[in-house]
Design a protein around this motif. Structure first.
Motif, PDB file in Angstrom:
ATOM      1  N   ALA A  10      32.926 -22.198 -12.246  1.00 36.12           N
ATOM      2  CA  ALA A  10      32.078 -23.393 -12.342  1.00 36.12           C
ATOM      3  C   ALA A  10      31.753 -23.941 -10.962  1.00 36.12           C
ATOM      4  O   ALA A  10      30.624 -24.389 -10.719  1.00 36.12           O
ATOM      5  CB  ALA A  10      32.771 -24.454 -13.185  1.00 36.12           C
ATOM      6  N   LEU A  11      32.717 -23.906 -10.048  1.00 37.45           N
ATOM      7  CA  LEU A  11      32.488 -24.417  -8.703  1.00 37.45           C
ATOM      8  C   LEU A  11      31.399 -23.625  -7.992  1.00 37.45           C
ATOM      9  O   LEU A  11      30.468 -24.207  -7.425  1.00 37.45           O
ATOM     10  CB  LEU A  11      33.781 -24.382  -7.883  1.00 37.45           C
ATOM     11  CG  LEU A  11      33.641 -24.810  -6.421  1.00 37.45           C
ATOM     12  CD1 LEU A  11      33.200 -26.262  -6.322  1.00 37.45           C
ATOM     13  CD2 LEU A  11      34.937 -24.577  -5.674  1.00 37.45           C
ATOM     14  N   ALA A  12      31.491 -22.306  -8.025  1.00 38.16           N
ATOM     15  CA  ALA A  12      30.493 -21.467  -7.347  1.00 38.16           C
ATOM     16  C   ALA A  12      29.102 -21.715  -7.927  1.00 38.16           C
ATOM     17  O   ALA A  12      28.120 -21.852  -7.193  1.00 38.16           O
ATOM     18  CB  ALA A  12      30.870 -19.994  -7.468  1.00 38.16           C
ATOM     19  N   LYS A  13      29.011 -21.807  -9.248  1.00 33.96           N
ATOM     20  CA  LYS A  13      27.712 -22.067  -9.889  1.00 33.96           C
ATOM     21  C   LYS A  13      27.160 -23.421  -9.484  1.00 33.96           C
ATOM     22  O   LYS A  13      25.964 -23.554  -9.201  1.00 33.96           O
ATOM     23  CB  LYS A  13      27.846 -22.000 -11.412  1.00 33.96           C
ATOM     24  CG  LYS A  13      28.015 -20.606 -11.949  1.00 33.96           C
ATOM     25  CD  LYS A  13      28.188 -20.633 -13.455  1.00 33.96           C
ATOM     26  CE  LYS A  13      28.542 -19.264 -13.992  1.00 33.96           C
ATOM     27  NZ  LYS A  13      28.782 -19.298 -15.439  1.00 33.96           N
ATOM     28  N   GLU A  14      28.018 -24.439  -9.470  1.00 37.08           N
ATOM     29  CA  GLU A  14      27.571 -25.794  -9.138  1.00 37.08           C
ATOM     30  C   GLU A  14      27.147 -25.897  -7.671  1.00 37.08           C
ATOM     31  O   GLU A  14      26.140 -26.532  -7.354  1.00 37.08           O
ATOM     32  CB  GLU A  14      28.677 -26.813  -9.446  1.00 37.08           C
ATOM     33  CG  GLU A  14      28.285 -28.242  -9.179  1.00 37.08           C
ATOM     34  CD  GLU A  14      27.109 -28.746 -10.008  1.00 37.08           C
ATOM     35  OE1 GLU A  14      26.535 -29.783  -9.635  1.00 37.08           O
ATOM     36  OE2 GLU A  14      26.750 -28.117 -11.028  1.00 37.08           O
ATOM     37  N   VAL A  15      27.888 -25.265  -6.796  1.00 34.22           N
ATOM     38  CA  VAL A  15      27.527 -25.257  -5.376  1.00 34.22           C
ATOM     39  C   VAL A  15      26.161 -24.616  -5.198  1.00 34.22           C
ATOM     40  O   VAL A  15      25.284 -25.164  -4.525  1.00 34.22           O
ATOM     41  CB  VAL A  15      28.597 -24.513  -4.540  1.00 34.22           C
ATOM     42  CG1 VAL A  15      28.094 -24.201  -3.143  1.00 34.22           C
ATOM     43  CG2 VAL A  15      29.885 -25.323  -4.489  1.00 34.22           C
ATOM     44  N   ILE A  21      20.696 -22.160  -3.659  1.00 34.83           N
ATOM     45  CA  ILE A  21      20.848 -20.889  -2.956  1.00 34.83           C
ATOM     46  C   ILE A  21      21.224 -19.799  -3.949  1.00 34.83           C
ATOM     47  O   ILE A  21      21.730 -20.076  -5.035  1.00 34.83           O
ATOM     48  CB  ILE A  21      21.899 -20.966  -1.814  1.00 34.83           C
ATOM     49  CG1 ILE A  21      23.286 -21.332  -2.356  1.00 34.83           C
ATOM     50  CG2 ILE A  21      21.448 -21.944  -0.736  1.00 34.83           C
ATOM     51  CD1 ILE A  21      24.395 -21.309  -1.316  1.00 34.83           C
ATOM     52  N   SER A  22      20.987 -18.557  -3.564  1.00 27.34           N
ATOM     53  CA  SER A  22      21.300 -17.413  -4.418  1.00 27.34           C
ATOM     54  C   SER A  22      22.767 -17.009  -4.247  1.00 27.34           C
ATOM     55  O   SER A  22      23.458 -17.471  -3.328  1.00 27.34           O
ATOM     56  CB  SER A  22      20.413 -16.228  -4.043  1.00 27.34           C
ATOM     57  OG  SER A  22      20.765 -15.757  -2.750  1.00 27.34           O
ATOM     58  N   GLN A  23      23.208 -16.126  -5.129  1.00 24.50           N
ATOM     59  CA  GLN A  23      24.556 -15.575  -4.988  1.00 24.50           C
ATOM     60  C   GLN A  23      24.664 -14.842  -3.655  1.00 24.50           C
ATOM     61  O   GLN A  23      25.701 -14.898  -3.000  1.00 24.50           O
ATOM     62  CB  GLN A  23      24.875 -14.626  -6.144  1.00 24.50           C
ATOM     63  CG  GLN A  23      25.093 -15.334  -7.453  1.00 24.50           C
ATOM     64  CD  GLN A  23      25.409 -14.380  -8.596  1.00 24.50           C
ATOM     65  OE1 GLN A  23      25.114 -13.199  -8.535  1.00 24.50           O
ATOM     66  NE2 GLN A  23      26.002 -14.914  -9.654  1.00 24.50           N
ATOM     67  N   GLU A  24      23.608 -14.159  -3.259  1.00 26.38           N
ATOM     68  CA  GLU A  24      23.610 -13.444  -1.976  1.00 26.38           C
ATOM     69  C   GLU A  24      23.771 -14.413  -0.816  1.00 26.38           C
ATOM     70  O   GLU A  24      24.502 -14.134   0.144  1.00 26.38           O
ATOM     71  CB  GLU A  24      22.337 -12.628  -1.812  1.00 26.38           C
ATOM     72  CG  GLU A  24      22.278 -11.422  -2.716  1.00 26.38           C
ATOM     73  CD  GLU A  24      20.985 -10.629  -2.548  1.00 26.38           C
ATOM     74  OE1 GLU A  24      20.143 -10.990  -1.713  1.00 26.38           O
ATOM     75  OE2 GLU A  24      20.824  -9.637  -3.276  1.00 26.38           O
ATOM     76  N   ASP A  25      23.067 -15.557  -0.878  1.00 28.97           N
ATOM     77  CA  ASP A  25      23.167 -16.548   0.198  1.00 28.97           C
ATOM     78  C   ASP A  25      24.588 -17.103   0.285  1.00 28.97           C
ATOM     79  O   ASP A  25      25.136 -17.248   1.387  1.00 28.97           O
ATOM     80  CB  ASP A  25      22.187 -17.697  -0.032  1.00 28.97           C
ATOM     81  CG  ASP A  25      20.739 -17.277   0.108  1.00 28.97           C
ATOM     82  OD1 ASP A  25      20.455 -16.299   0.820  1.00 28.97           O
ATOM     83  OD2 ASP A  25      19.879 -17.941  -0.517  1.00 28.97           O
ATOM     84  N   ASN A  42      31.148 -15.029 -13.184  1.00 31.68           N
ATOM     85  CA  ASN A  42      31.291 -14.500 -14.538  1.00 31.68           C
ATOM     86  C   ASN A  42      32.749 -14.438 -14.979  1.00 31.68           C
ATOM     87  O   ASN A  42      33.064 -13.825 -15.998  1.00 31.68           O
ATOM     88  CB  ASN A  42      30.632 -13.121 -14.631  1.00 31.68           C
ATOM     89  CG  ASN A  42      29.137 -13.225 -14.505  1.00 31.68           C
ATOM     90  OD1 ASN A  42      28.501 -14.009 -15.205  1.00 31.68           O
ATOM     91  ND2 ASN A  42      28.561 -12.467 -13.586  1.00 31.68           N
ATOM     92  N   ALA A  43      33.623 -15.068 -14.199  1.00 29.63           N
ATOM     93  CA  ALA A  43      35.061 -15.143 -14.488  1.00 29.63           C
ATOM     94  C   ALA A  43      35.697 -13.770 -14.676  1.00 29.63           C
ATOM     95  O   ALA A  43      36.644 -13.611 -15.440  1.00 29.63           O
ATOM     96  CB  ALA A  43      35.318 -16.029 -15.695  1.00 29.63           C
TER      97      ALA A  43
END
Length: 71
Positions: A10-15, A21-25, A42-43
């Protein structure tokens, strides 16, 4: 020292949502691979101790700059 965030998915998604920014960024900012961030969100995996520290430091920097607002 702040407590370790228990839900890194949840933290990564919220950030990423707040910073637009993208997952790559995010991966580039943290020095990890895109696949690693994808697995976190995706846990399928939890960040290593080093990656947790990097993510926490990144969140602290973005919060200090007023770019991120976390509970």
């Amino acid at each position: 020292m702040k407590p370790i965030h228990p839900d890194y998915a949840a933290l990564a998604k919220e950030v990423r949502r707040q910073l637009a920014i993208s997952q790559e960024d995010l991966a580039r900012e943290l020095g990890v691979s895109y696949a690693t961030v994808n697995r976190w969100e995706n846990a399928q995996a939890k960040p290593s101790k080093l990656a947790r520290a990097q993510l926490d430091a990144f969140c602290d920097r973005m919060t200090a700059q007023g770019m991120l607002e976390l509970p």
